[in-house]
Write a protein that holds these residues in place. Structure first.
Motif, short mmCIF file in Angstrom:
data_model
loop_
_atom_site.label_atom_id
_atom_site.label_comp_id
_atom_site.label_asym_id
_atom_site.label_seq_id
_atom_site.Cartn_x
_atom_site.Cartn_y
_atom_site.Cartn_z
N ARG A 54 0.86 -1.21 -0.15
CA ARG A 54 0.11 -0.05 -0.08
C ARG A 54 0.74 1.28 0.13
O ARG A 54 0.57 2.20 -0.80
CB ARG A 54 -1.09 -0.12 1.17
N GLU A 58 0.87 4.17 -3.08
CA GLU A 58 0.53 5.52 -2.64
C GLU A 58 1.91 6.30 -3.07
O GLU A 58 1.70 7.58 -3.44
CB GLU A 58 0.37 5.64 -1.30
N GLY A 61 1.66 7.06 -6.70
CA GLY A 61 0.81 7.89 -7.00
C GLY A 61 1.15 9.42 -6.89
O GLY A 61 0.98 10.44 -7.53
N LEU A 119 -7.28 2.41 -3.87
CA LEU A 119 -6.23 3.04 -4.65
C LEU A 119 -6.27 2.47 -6.17
O LEU A 119 -5.36 2.60 -6.95
CB LEU A 119 -4.82 2.54 -4.20
N ASP A 123 -11.26 4.59 -8.35
CA ASP A 123 -11.67 5.35 -6.87
C ASP A 123 -10.68 6.65 -6.96
O ASP A 123 -10.45 7.32 -5.96
CB ASP A 123 -10.85 4.43 -5.88
N GLY A 125 -7.40 6.22 -8.09
CA GLY A 125 -5.92 6.06 -7.48
C GLY A 125 -5.08 5.62 -8.65
O GLY A 125 -5.68 5.72 -10.11
#
Length: 743
Positions: A54, A58, A61, A119, A123, A125
């Protein structure tokens, strides 16, 4: 798209590495989910630290990168059992619809889905796609296309709702049509091969017409029949996932890539219709050591032997994040795709009237055209790894387009061997109605400057730059310009940072065209700093930061960079000096305080007589010596001084050696290893600084002259003619320096 395995790089380094990857022109990061890293013990899942999927997604991104998850459950990745945990391999059939196996896959994927919940692309993400399985061509009860369909349905059921579902499309792959899309690849050598000699010319360097499937990419199973991918051409885009950003060093074959070996693949694959260039690997890494080593090895039935830890892959960014020499050679193609990719994507591939008879035809010119109406790009390659292609003399291209044939250049040219490029036909110039009718220079990028918008191209070494422009007026200092109606032909322009062409369209609007040398183009990055797109020309590694950019100079305290457009105020963590104009660029320099470190090297034990290399494993080829063989290894004690309080980026242990296998220990803990291939072995020390209070031990297993392994000629020369070699030529510490620049 570039492959970067989060579990093979420390979490503390992800942000810095992703920033460099983004700055180098990558849009999408692909990463394998290696099951045995997350469930090494049945039922105990570990998503912490370097395994924190995760946090990695992130971070990607945050740096503006999209993410492609390669779910497996079998991924290969040169990892133990292809990523399937030992406990699963021992207790159940895998890679098929066995209900026990599927129950455990479902549990693993359920845990993985929780890691990326919220993500996905739907969504907002970064996760745009998933790959199912890898190199899958198994046929039989519970296998084949139906197994891929089962896995896709399971992924969707668990919540992996993404725009793209893919499978690898080579080596007789099987998959359910209209459910998943095949992705493709190719490598400049085959380290998984069994040959101990130079391979024939690879088809990777030949344009593809009518097929997307490259030759043997090293699938560990054999399907025995034609696969499904070529029959699906009409229904699927041409996507890549495994075009070699380098290659791994395997025990029995150890080829070393030159930058051109990798970069020449880009115009070939793009000219064959590829619309997603996917690198494997783009960033190297290292295997963890858990309850077992996690390397692929023949001792447990794997097809290949790889080092226990090292997974550098000769990638654009290596195991420790250092940019390898291939990066400058490929980056101009990334800039081209980011600027003109949307124009290229709908263009169809056009086959020349005459094509090579096969990969070993080194005399027939290799080129293709992609066009959409009168707009087109010409793709050319004459670089074939380890083989000299013929020079093409008195060349002019004739491209038939709807409005009529385009013949260029105006004067015939000679194209030397080992050249590769993309040339434009009928390309728009900025927001004007002027058109670049053709050019013998490769489009690089565009940039807005206070003096006007600039389209940047670069020359090809050994080929004179000439171009034709449809416009109202064209001016260029130092060039010869001929006019025929509204077409201006520009010749005799010397490429460089001053090689500017001014173009006025029929409505008085202005565009400027800058022609750089290839060497200059390979030092260009396009980054957004202080809210403005800028071209930064530097030999240093570069990554944008919130207030500017971070530069890394490897082994040299001096920094120099040039920018277009310049900034009003430039500050640095070292005192920056404006070094004046470099053509239309503004140059800055600075020097960091030099830090040197001396390594103490002391022999610990001499080499014994190495046993003959054994033939075995599934490939029936040379296999890595068994652990007991290392009793014959020579060893040295290395004492490395601590870094101290100096503000430096990193330090590298540079080991020049010859032998078979090198291993580096702190105490009895293995911290790095390498198969000898003629290159120096570089180990970044920042990760180990806390442990350098004790000496390091370096061991080198002797390499026998009669070892049935492949080495490039340079490595053979380093090995020498003795019956065996285990030598440590030198050990040095090189200092890497960092510079933060703010605007």
């Amino acid at each position: 798209m570039g492959e970067f395995h989060y579990v093979r790089t420390p979490m503390a380094e992800w942000d810095a590495e992703l920033a460099k990857i983004k700055a180098s022109g990558i849009d999408i990061v692909a990463t394998y989910l290696m099951w045995n890293y997350h469930e090494e013990v049945e039922g105990r899942f570990d998503w912490s630290g370097d395994r924190n999927l995760r946090a990695f997604v992130e971070a990607a991104g945050r740096h503006g990168l999209k993410v492609f998850l390669r779910l497996g459950p079998w991924v290969h990745a040169e990892v133990r059992y292809g990523g399937i945990p030992d406990w699963a391999v021992r207790s159940m059939p895998t890679r098929g619809d066995d209900p026990v196996y599927l129950r455990h896959v479902e549990r693993f994927w359920h845990e993985a889905q929780k890691q990326v919940q919220g993500l996905l692309w739907r969504d907002g993400g970064p996760v745009i796609g998933v790959q199912i399985e890898n190199e899958y061509n198994l046929r039989g009860p519970g296998q084949g296309a139906s197994h891929i369909a089962t896995l896709k349905a399971l992924a969707v059921q668990l919540g992996f709702d993404v725009p793209l579902y893919t499978v690898t499309g080579w080596d007789a792959t099987v998959y359910p049509h209209r459910e998943v899309m095949p992705v493709f690849g190719g490598y400049p050598d085959e380290p998984w091969g069994k040959s101990t000699g130079k391979l024939p010319p690879k088809e990777t360097y030949a344009f593809r017409f009518g097929s997307r499937v490259s030759g043997d990419l090293g699938a560990q199973t054999r399907g025995g029949r034609t696969g499904d991918a070529d029959g699906d051409i009409a229904h699927t885009p041409f996507l890549g996932a495994e075009y070699g950003g380098g290659i791994p060093t395997m025990y029995r074959r150890r080829p070393v890539m030159q930058p051109d070996d990798i970069a020449a693949m880009l115009p070939v694959q793009l000219g064959s219709g590829v619309n997603l260039y996917g690198y494997y690997m783009y960033h190297g890494g290292r295997n963890a050591i858990g309850r077992t080593t996690l390397q692929e090895q023949t001792a447990i039935g794997g097809y290949n032997d790889l080092p226990i830890i090292d997974y550098d892959f000769q990638a654009p960014f290596g195991q420790y994040g250092m940019a390898n020499a291939v990066l400058p050679a490929i980056r101009p193609f990334h800039l081209f795709l980011q600027e003109w990719g949307t124009k290229l994507a709908p263009m169809a591939v056009r086959r020349p009237d005459r094509v090579p008879t096969g990969p070993d035809d080194l005399t027939t010119p290799r080129f293709s055209v992609r066009s959409d109406g009168d707009r087109a790009f010409l793709f050319y390659n004459s670089h074939i790894r380890q083989y000299p292609a013929a020079m093409q003399r008195s060349v002019r291209f004739v491209v038939d387009l709807p409005s009529g044939p385009v013949t260029f250049p105006a004067t015939p040219i000679d194209i030397p061997a080992d050249r590769y490029f993309i040339w434009p036909i009928d390309m728009a110039l900025g927001a004007t109605d002027a058109r670049l009718a053709w050019a013998t220079a490769q489009p690089l990028t565009t940039i807005a400057t206070p003096a006007g918008h600039v389209t940047v191209l670069h020359a090809v070494p050994g080929i004179p730059v000439s171009l034709a422009v449809r416009a109202a007026a064209v001016r260029a200092r130092g060039a010869r310009i001929d006019r025929a109606g509204d077409v201006f032909t520009v010749e005799e322009l010397k490429p460089g940072t001053n090689a500017m062409i001014d173009i006025i369209d029929t409505r008085g609007r202005r565009e400027r065209v800058l022609i750089l040398t290839q060497e200059q183009a390979r030092r260009i990055s396009k980054v957004t700093v202080a809210g403005t797109d800028r071209l930064v020309m530097t030999e240093d590694e570069i990554a944008p930061t919130p207030n500017g950019m971070h530069l890394v100079s490897r082994g040299d305290p001096r920094f120099t960079f040039a920018m277009l457009p310049a900034a009003t105020v430039v500050k640095g963590t070292l005192p920056l000096r404006a070094a004046g104009q470099d053509g239309v660029f503004t140059r800055y320099t600075t020097t960091a305080p030099t830090r040197t470190y001396r390594v103490t090297m002391k022999p610990l034990r001499p080499a014994g007589v190495a046993s003959p290399v054994q033939i075995g494993g599934p490939a029936k080829a040379a296999v890595e010596p068994y652990p007991e063989s290392f009793t014959t290894a020579a060893a040295w004690t290395l004492t490395v001084p601590p870094a101290g309080p100096a503000a430096i980026e990193d330090r590298r242990l540079v080991i020049r050696w010859a032998g078979d296998i090198g291993r580096l220990f702190v105490g009895t803990d293995l911290i790095d290893d390498r198969y000898f291939d003629g290159r120096s072995w570089q180990v970044n020390l920042r990760r180990f600084d806390g442990r350098l209070g004790q000496p390091l031990t370096l061991s080198i297993l002797p390499l026998r002259k009669d070892a049935p392994i492949y080495l490039d000629e340079a490595a053979i020369a380093r090995r020498g003619d003795a019956d065996q070699v285990a030598s440590l030529d030198s050990v040095q510490v090189e200092t890497d320096y960092g510079l933060d620049v703010s605007f």
